[in-house]
Design an enzyme around this catalytic site. Sequence first.
Site, PDB file in Angstrom:
ATOM      1  N   HIS A 189       0.768  -1.232   0.000  1.00  0.00           N
ATOM      2  CA  HIS A 189       0.000   0.000   0.000  1.00  0.00           C
ATOM      3  C   HIS A 189       0.803   1.287   0.000  1.00  0.00           C
ATOM      4  O   HIS A 189       0.620   2.114  -0.879  1.00  0.00           O
ATOM      5  CB  HIS A 189      -1.006   0.020   1.163  1.00  0.00           C
ATOM      6  N   HIS A 207      -5.980  -2.420   8.486  1.00  0.00           N
ATOM      7  CA  HIS A 207      -5.809  -2.267   7.041  1.00  0.00           C
ATOM      8  C   HIS A 207      -5.481  -0.816   6.667  1.00  0.00           C
ATOM      9  O   HIS A 207      -6.217  -0.136   5.950  1.00  0.00           O
ATOM     10  CB  HIS A 207      -7.058  -2.724   6.281  1.00  0.00           C
ATOM     11  N   HIS A 262      -9.512   5.220   0.585  1.00  0.00           N
ATOM     12  CA  HIS A 262      -8.087   5.172   0.261  1.00  0.00           C
ATOM     13  C   HIS A 262      -7.548   6.594   0.150  1.00  0.00           C
ATOM     14  O   HIS A 262      -8.278   7.523  -0.146  1.00  0.00           O
ATOM     15  CB  HIS A 262      -7.851   4.409  -1.045  1.00  0.00           C
TER      16      HIS A 262
END
Length: 589
Positions: free
Chosen positions: A271, A375, A454
């Site tokens: 990520h 996450h 995101h």
Amino acid sequence: MFKKSQLYIGLFVICSGLSGVSINALADGGGSLAAKKMLAASTAQGQLGAIDVNPYGNAPLTAVIDLAGKHITDVEVTVHGKGENGVNINYPVDSETLQTHDGVPLFGLYANYRNNITVSYKLDGKKIVEKYKLQTGGISTKYNELMVRPFPEVEPITVAKGFEDRLYWINSQTSNRYHKDIKWANGGSLDWNYQSVNYITDTNGDIRWILDDSSFTDDQNIMGRGFIMGVHQVSNGEIIFGKGQKYYRMDLLGRMIKSLPLPRGYSDFSHEIREMDNGHYLIRAAKRNYVKPSGEIVTTVRDHILEVDQSGNLVEVWDLNTILDPMRDTLLVALDAGAVCLNVDDTLSGKKVKIEPDMPYGDIPGVGAGRNWAHVNSIDYDEKDDTIIISPRHQATAIKIGRDKKVKWILGAPDGWTGELATKVLQPVDSKGNDISCTLGKCDGDFDWGWTQHTSWLNKEKNTLTVFDNGDGRGFEQPAIPSMKYSRAVEYKINEDDMTVEQVWEYGKERGYDWFSAITSVTNYEADKDTMFIFSASAGLFNKDWTKPVLNEIKYGTDEVMVELQIHNAGPREPSYRALVIKPEKAFH
């Protein structure tokens, strides 16, 4: 009689086809006039030396024109567009770049094409303009049975005047059904090992650069596994990214500048990696051999932030298990089980994730260290107060944390937060500063949180926070019909003194399910064009025939589309991860 050394030289001349060069010219160390003429005349196209295609082995659509010992200045390069609508790529080249590569960098070549290039420079005070032609090979890729085209295709929908020269890096993947063949013994996400596809497109939809990662990818070697993510072009034009157990820095010619393993004891990069102003990196990773309060030893999942210096020394660690509440499941139980980031299973689409207290450890949504409870998918750094801003997809829209490991604020629905953390949740307000009421994740007025978002990144020019609100689990629920889902790009203004947040702009809600991205994606402010750059990177994910990400630049503060590109990925269920604007002038000047 030949001396032994002369015999070796003679064999070299014969085998090399250089029979026109005298033995004495080679034997004198390369300093003779004949040797210099050979080097200077190694190309018939100009006064410089030979062209070396893909000089560093990682970027097949790049090349370097050798300087051939000449000292040139005021260099400008134009790689000419193909056909009537082709896009020219122009950039200056400074002396440092010339010295680094001992030549003129050529970036933005077309694949499988005889490229036309103009190079201008000064030699001995005289301006010289030269034309070059250069043939390239086709685009290579990794094939699999689900692909419907050999490589992603880019379709331009809208390109406003003044945006024609934009270049965009697409960070994507192909399907790989057999990537889960190596696992950590006690959880973790080592088996996250997709085939990376990284390329740069122009606004005409032509591919102008590709990354060949084969030299640093090996599925059977733990240090060579992973999926390239977190790509950024940093201030000096170089590129940073991470993959599996390592992180990298390279330039646009594919020259690998840095390749370092994660600090010992940490694993599973994915990520995000960000460069700080002091040259350090912020990296999202996990902890191996993590000891839980119960005494169990696990490998955690996407819940540690590392700060490393330029040599890879570990400077700081943010362990989110001790900073946040790893047992909070308020949003986790509302997630779509069919898409938890790149763990995609369309047979579970629209069904809620089930959380059980005795679930196995590993890369699955669940509570507690050793499962995917946080996450974190983006990091930003606020130098004003030496804090980090994280996007924990399974907990909140964004959370700001100090170097003291204390939470400064939480942007997200207040439901499920307890104790001191509950006091850190920001209060939504309207444009006049009036409180907006929210119940069970749903707010009155013109405001909504980001859901499974995101890139919660600072817009430092506007003093706001930009977010790609994916929209899964919106309002802590799954809608009756999946096609009711939508995504947004959204901008928030946060008042840290009053602990309030105002939504100042959004885009995408009106585009509905066709623009919906269940996972991945990015929103970022682009100061040079005063636009919001948006990549809805997994649009069409659950369509069994195609995945069609959409790239946009939107005039700031409006819904006016300046650029729209439709990406036709190579096959179904192939989301892209992110995209970014690439500026070659930063890389070579």
